[in-house]
Design an enzyme around this catalytic site. Structure first.
Site, PDB file in Angstrom:
ATOM      1  N   TYR A   1       0.791  -1.228   0.000  1.00 53.74           N
ATOM      2  CA  TYR A   1       0.000   0.000   0.000  1.00 53.74           C
ATOM      3  C   TYR A   1       0.824   1.279   0.000  1.00 53.74           C
ATOM      4  O   TYR A   1       0.258   2.369  -0.053  1.00 53.74           O
ATOM      5  CB  TYR A   1      -0.957  -0.005   1.209  1.00 53.74           C
TER       6      TYR A   1
ATOM      7  N   HIS B   1      -8.312   0.344  -6.300  1.00 62.57           N
ATOM      8  CA  HIS B   1      -7.515  -0.451  -5.358  1.00 62.57           C
ATOM      9  C   HIS B   1      -6.071   0.007  -5.451  1.00 62.57           C
ATOM     10  O   HIS B   1      -5.534   0.151  -6.557  1.00 62.57           O
ATOM     11  CB  HIS B   1      -7.609  -1.942  -5.677  1.00 62.57           C
TER      12      HIS B   1
END
Length: 147
Positions: free
Chosen positions: A23, A101
């Site tokens: 991330y 995402h």
């Protein structure tokens, strides 16, 4: 001017420290600040919302129908693979949305490769990190232009 909504699902409040391998190190606050600035520069109002609980996200989507929201950008996070209820909420309000995402869900565990949202989304952006949100916002701007 259009009212836009960015919805972040569970655990995204931990961005900056949570699994940076997948991330990155940018915080959710930094992502939201950047998107809000870009929207304002384009003459739009953007609201960012994050919750870890499914029912709170559903309630936010329901209220969007009464707030003149023209478009939603959503990262359903783990609910991508599990939440029919969240999908139904998006379908019920009929506000167009783009699914985002941060990580490439297709390069991760097999259970992450299924989305309950992709087939009803205007588009899906996956694996481009925070840039994915910016690209989604640019796509929203293009769709808001008069024909």
């Amino acid at each position: 001017m259009a009212n836009l909504l960015v919805i972040h699902g569970p655990n995204l409040n931990l961005l900056g420290t949570r699994e940076p391998k997948y991330y990155g190190s940018i915080t959710l606050e930094a992502i939201n600040s950047n998107l809000t600035h870009q929207a304002a520069q384009a003459g739009h109002h953007l609201t960012c919302f994050q919750a870890n609980a499914e029912h709170i996200l559903i309630e936010q989507i329901h209220s969007a129908a009464h707030q003149d929201i023209a478009f939603i950008i959503i990262n359903p996070a783990a609910f991508t693979h599990t939440s029919i209820a969240l999908r139904d909420a998006l379908a019920a309000v009929a506000i167009p949305f783009i699914e985002v995402h941060l990580s490439n869900v297709h390069r991760r565990e097999a259970f992450r490769r299924h989305s309950y949202f992709s087939d009803i989304a205007e588009g899906v952006i996956s694996g481009l990190g925070p840039t994915g949100y910016e690209l989604a916002l640019q796509a929203v701007f293009a769709r808001l232009l008069p024909p």
